[in-house]
Design a protein around this motif. Structure first.
Motif, PDB file in Angstrom:
ATOM      1  N   ARG A  76       0.947  -1.041   0.139  1.00 43.47           N
ATOM      2  CA  ARG A  76       0.052  -0.173   0.035  1.00 43.47           C
ATOM      3  C   ARG A  76       0.829   1.230  -0.163  1.00 43.47           C
ATOM      4  O   ARG A  76       2.032   1.196   0.602  1.00 43.47           O
ATOM      5  CB  ARG A  76      -0.776   0.043   1.310  1.00 43.47           C
ATOM      6  N   HIS A  77       0.489   2.363  -0.612  1.00 46.69           N
ATOM      7  CA  HIS A  77       1.344   3.458  -0.844  1.00 46.69           C
ATOM      8  C   HIS A  77       0.262   4.825  -0.722  1.00 46.69           C
ATOM      9  O   HIS A  77      -0.850   4.787  -1.148  1.00 46.69           O
ATOM     10  CB  HIS A  77       1.903   3.701  -2.132  1.00 46.69           C
ATOM     11  N   GLU A  78       0.728   5.902  -0.131  1.00 49.31           N
ATOM     12  CA  GLU A  78      -0.140   6.969  -0.080  1.00 49.31           C
ATOM     13  C   GLU A  78      -0.092   7.742  -1.429  1.00 49.31           C
ATOM     14  O   GLU A  78       0.806   7.893  -2.173  1.00 49.31           O
ATOM     15  CB  GLU A  78       0.477   8.007   0.888  1.00 49.31           C
ATOM     16  N   PRO A  79      -1.249   8.201  -1.929  1.00 47.78           N
ATOM     17  CA  PRO A  79      -1.482   9.027  -2.961  1.00 47.78           C
ATOM     18  C   PRO A  79      -0.722  10.360  -2.806  1.00 47.78           C
ATOM     19  O   PRO A  79      -0.495  10.918  -1.494  1.00 47.78           O
ATOM     20  CB  PRO A  79      -2.876   9.062  -3.235  1.00 47.78           C
ATOM     21  N   ALA A  80      -0.779  11.213  -3.722  1.00 46.82           N
ATOM     22  CA  ALA A  80      -0.358  12.730  -3.701  1.00 46.82           C
ATOM     23  C   ALA A  80      -1.149  13.256  -2.776  1.00 46.82           C
ATOM     24  O   ALA A  80      -2.362  13.043  -2.503  1.00 46.82           O
ATOM     25  CB  ALA A  80      -0.038  13.196  -4.917  1.00 46.82           C
ATOM     26  N   GLU A  81      -0.492  14.289  -1.983  1.00 44.53           N
ATOM     27  CA  GLU A  81      -1.400  15.047  -0.778  1.00 44.53           C
ATOM     28  C   GLU A  81      -2.516  15.599  -1.349  1.00 44.53           C
ATOM     29  O   GLU A  81      -3.557  15.268  -0.576  1.00 44.53           O
ATOM     30  CB  GLU A  81      -0.557  16.011  -0.180  1.00 44.53           C
ATOM     31  N   PRO A  82      -2.805  16.284  -2.487  1.00 45.69           N
ATOM     32  CA  PRO A  82      -4.101  16.806  -2.966  1.00 45.69           C
ATOM     33  C   PRO A  82      -5.113  15.699  -3.125  1.00 45.69           C
ATOM     34  O   PRO A  82      -6.426  16.141  -3.248  1.00 45.69           O
ATOM     35  CB  PRO A  82      -3.712  17.354  -4.190  1.00 45.69           C
ATOM     36  N   LEU A  83      -4.583  14.350  -3.306  1.00 44.95           N
ATOM     37  CA  LEU A  83      -5.779  13.417  -3.495  1.00 44.95           C
ATOM     38  C   LEU A  83      -5.917  12.742  -2.315  1.00 44.95           C
ATOM     39  O   LEU A  83      -7.373  11.996  -2.249  1.00 44.95           O
ATOM     40  CB  LEU A  83      -5.238  12.444  -4.465  1.00 44.95           C
ATOM     41  N   ARG A  84      -5.593  12.902  -1.063  1.00 54.70           N
ATOM     42  CA  ARG A  84      -5.669  12.124   0.025  1.00 54.70           C
ATOM     43  C   ARG A  84      -6.940  12.453   0.715  1.00 54.70           C
ATOM     44  O   ARG A  84      -7.526  11.459   1.660  1.00 54.70           O
ATOM     45  CB  ARG A  84      -4.532  12.344   1.062  1.00 54.70           C
ATOM     46  N   ARG A  85      -7.848  13.502   0.412  1.00 49.73           N
ATOM     47  CA  ARG A  85      -9.220  13.729   1.058  1.00 49.73           C
ATOM     48  C   ARG A  85      -9.979  12.717   0.510  1.00 49.73           C
ATOM     49  O   ARG A  85     -10.927  12.153   0.993  1.00 49.73           O
ATOM     50  CB  ARG A  85      -9.745  15.200   0.758  1.00 49.73           C
ATOM     51  N   TYR A  86      -9.713  12.250  -0.665  1.00 41.90           N
ATOM     52  CA  TYR A  86     -10.799  11.199  -1.502  1.00 41.90           C
ATOM     53  C   TYR A  86     -10.172   9.929  -1.576  1.00 41.90           C
ATOM     54  O   TYR A  86     -11.080   9.083  -1.995  1.00 41.90           O
ATOM     55  CB  TYR A  86     -11.285  11.889  -2.771  1.00 41.90           C
ATOM     56  N   ILE A  87      -9.112   9.854  -1.717  1.00 39.05           N
ATOM     57  CA  ILE A  87      -8.435   8.315  -2.080  1.00 39.05           C
ATOM     58  C   ILE A  87      -7.735   8.052  -0.734  1.00 39.05           C
ATOM     59  O   ILE A  87      -6.635   8.565  -0.285  1.00 39.05           O
ATOM     60  CB  ILE A  87      -7.566   8.647  -3.054  1.00 39.05           C
ATOM     61  N   GLU A  88      -7.944   6.714  -0.212  1.00 35.42           N
ATOM     62  CA  GLU A  88      -7.454   6.211   0.857  1.00 35.42           C
ATOM     63  C   GLU A  88      -5.938   5.768   0.815  1.00 35.42           C
ATOM     64  O   GLU A  88      -5.167   5.913   1.718  1.00 35.42           O
ATOM     65  CB  GLU A  88      -8.304   5.296   1.527  1.00 35.42           C
ATOM     66  N   TRP A  89      -5.631   4.952  -0.163  1.00 35.41           N
ATOM     67  CA  TRP A  89      -4.637   4.484  -0.763  1.00 35.41           C
ATOM     68  C   TRP A  89      -4.435   3.773  -1.910  1.00 35.41           C
ATOM     69  O   TRP A  89      -5.524   3.453  -2.660  1.00 35.41           O
ATOM     70  CB  TRP A  89      -4.069   3.644   0.578  1.00 35.41           C
ATOM     71  N   TYR A  90      -3.041   3.762  -2.330  1.00 35.18           N
ATOM     72  CA  TYR A  90      -2.994   2.994  -3.647  1.00 35.18           C
ATOM     73  C   TYR A  90      -2.789   1.520  -2.995  1.00 35.18           C
ATOM     74  O   TYR A  90      -2.044   0.917  -1.951  1.00 35.18           O
ATOM     75  CB  TYR A  90      -1.864   3.425  -4.334  1.00 35.18           C
ATOM     76  N   TRP A  91      -3.012   0.469  -3.791  1.00 39.79           N
ATOM     77  CA  TRP A  91      -2.804  -0.934  -3.446  1.00 39.79           C
ATOM     78  C   TRP A  91      -2.116  -1.382  -4.663  1.00 39.79           C
ATOM     79  O   TRP A  91      -2.849  -1.454  -5.755  1.00 39.79           O
ATOM     80  CB  TRP A  91      -3.793  -1.690  -2.958  1.00 39.79           C
ATOM     81  N   LEU A  92      -0.808  -2.146  -4.556  1.00 38.67           N
ATOM     82  CA  LEU A  92      -0.527  -2.797  -5.624  1.00 38.67           C
ATOM     83  C   LEU A  92      -0.094  -4.313  -5.396  1.00 38.67           C
ATOM     84  O   LEU A  92       0.239  -4.787  -4.280  1.00 38.67           O
ATOM     85  CB  LEU A  92       0.953  -2.283  -5.709  1.00 38.67           C
ATOM     86  N   ILE A  93      -0.569  -5.301  -6.306  1.00 39.05           N
ATOM     87  CA  ILE A  93      -0.336  -6.782  -6.290  1.00 39.05           C
ATOM     88  C   ILE A  93       0.310  -7.138  -7.223  1.00 39.05           C
ATOM     89  O   ILE A  93       0.109  -6.803  -8.499  1.00 39.05           O
ATOM     90  CB  ILE A  93      -1.593  -7.600  -5.953  1.00 39.05           C
ATOM     91  N   ASP A  94       1.627  -8.187  -7.161  1.00 39.20           N
ATOM     92  CA  ASP A  94       2.028  -8.662  -8.410  1.00 39.20           C
ATOM     93  C   ASP A  94       1.940 -10.311  -7.956  1.00 39.20           C
ATOM     94  O   ASP A  94       2.130 -10.524  -6.810  1.00 39.20           O
ATOM     95  CB  ASP A  94       3.572  -8.129  -8.488  1.00 39.20           C
ATOM     96  N   TRP A  95       2.028 -11.106  -8.842  1.00 43.50           N
ATOM     97  CA  TRP A  95       1.978 -12.636  -8.542  1.00 43.50           C
ATOM     98  C   TRP A  95       2.487 -13.280  -9.837  1.00 43.50           C
ATOM     99  O   TRP A  95       2.319 -12.825 -10.896  1.00 43.50           O
ATOM    100  CB  TRP A  95       0.462 -12.963  -8.194  1.00 43.50           C
ATOM    101  N   ASP A  96       2.988 -14.543  -9.517  1.00 42.56           N
ATOM    102  CA  ASP A  96       3.692 -15.302 -10.315  1.00 42.56           C
ATOM    103  C   ASP A  96       3.528 -16.828  -9.808  1.00 42.56           C
ATOM    104  O   ASP A  96       4.221 -17.080  -8.881  1.00 42.56           O
ATOM    105  CB  ASP A  96       4.904 -15.110 -10.721  1.00 42.56           C
ATOM    106  N   LEU A  97       2.304 -17.365 -10.102  1.00 48.69           N
ATOM    107  CA  LEU A  97       1.960 -18.466  -9.544  1.00 48.69           C
ATOM    108  C   LEU A  97       2.254 -19.822 -10.334  1.00 48.69           C
ATOM    109  O   LEU A  97       1.804 -19.946 -11.510  1.00 48.69           O
ATOM    110  CB  LEU A  97       0.469 -18.546  -9.161  1.00 48.69           C
ATOM    111  N   PRO A  98       2.395 -20.861  -9.720  1.00 44.72           N
ATOM    112  CA  PRO A  98       2.663 -22.127 -10.470  1.00 44.72           C
ATOM    113  C   PRO A  98       1.098 -22.677 -10.597  1.00 44.72           C
ATOM    114  O   PRO A  98       1.216 -23.660 -11.510  1.00 44.72           O
ATOM    115  CB  PRO A  98       3.520 -23.026  -9.554  1.00 44.72           C
TER     116      PRO A  98
END
Length: 277
Positions: free
Chosen positions: A25-47
């Motif tokens: 999880r990462h914070e968005p730019a400060e002007p966006l934080r009133r409306y966006i709680e966080w960014y979430w990033l997922i990567d996978w490489d599954l057998p």
């Protein structure tokens, strides 16, 4: 605004998911934080395929993603997902990547003011249907970088480019949902509306327009999130005491709501998650 929480509320079997994917999880730019709680990033490489399950928050999500061996086989694309009323299941196969923006409950309306947020509830649609700027090139710019900072910068650039129409009703809805989330004493819609100087009907209209679900739904959902978190991280949950703490009339009501939402009773879920740790 607080920084992204590090809890796993809403994730069914978090250890099972986090052992298979890279989740950040990462914070968005400060002007966006009133409306966006966080960014979430997922990567996978599954057998082998894996089905992830989420008990969704009362939030709209904007995602850019790709699924497949490489981007030529599966070009990146964008989606907007309204509040999901039931258990959300996503089957992960092969390699893939998701870069998402989780809007605060109530925070999506300024970006799509033409419709009540309830219009999107239970629906997933191509991001370009709502935001013409969400082109294939935009999706590629967000998803392609290997570095998190570059992905976050691309999300910031896209979201900062969107028209945004601030509204005092949006601010009110955001604050009311946050109060429900943080205050376990909020248990009845009528009492909550009265303490905020609103009629029940006015509160319901506000939530339909700005959040997408009813205040009762939000209260119940955050109860289940707390029960899910307790079941997944503790071996000694006193279910009767937790039911009382969450405002249920008795343990049976908590068990019923948990089973309906998650698909298994809380004791069975706790046993399964212990086995996965």
């Amino acid at each position: 605004m607080e920084a992204p929480r590090h809890d796993t509320r809403g994730i069914v079997d978090p250890s099972g998911l986090l052992n298979r994917v890279r989740f950040r999880r990462h914070e968005p730019a400060e002007p966006l934080r009133r409306y966006i709680e966080w960014y979430w990033l997922i990567d996978w490489d599954l057998p082998e395929p894996y089905a992830s399950h989420i008990v969704p928050h009362p939030s709209v999500n904007l995602t850019f993603q790709w699924d497949g061996a490489d981007e030529e086989d599966a070009p990146p694309y964008g989606e907007v997902t309204g509040v999901a009323l039931g258990l959300y299941t996503r089957k992960l196969t092969g390699r893939g990547r998701v870069c998402g923006a989780k809007f605060r409950p109530g925070g999506f309306r300024p970006y799509a003011p033409g419709m009540p947020v309830s219009h999107w509830t239970g629906h997933t649609l191509p991001a370009q249907d709502l935001f013409p700027q969400a082109t294939a090139d935009t999706a590629r710019a967000v998803v392609t970088p290997a570095d998190d900072r570059a992905r976050v910068a691309a999300l910031d650039a896209f979201l900062l480019s969107l028209p945004c129409a601030p509204d005092p009703q949006t601010d009110l809805a955001i604050d009311l949902v946050e109060r429900i989330r943080a205050d376990r004493t909020v248990r009845r819609v009528g009492d909550f509306a009265h303490t905020r100087g609103l009629s029940v009907r006015a509160l319901q209209r506000l939530f339909s327009a700005q959040v997408g679900v009813s205040p009762k739904w939000v209260i119940l959902r955050y109860r289940i999130h707390e029960a899910l978190e307790q079941a997944g991280h503790r071996d000694d949950v006193d279910w009767a005491a937790l039911a009382a703490d969450l405002g249920y009339a008795d343990q049976a009501h908590l068990v019923r709501d948990f089973t309906t939402t998650v698909g298994v009773p809380p004791t069975a879920y706790a046993a399964e998650t212990r086995a996965d740790r």
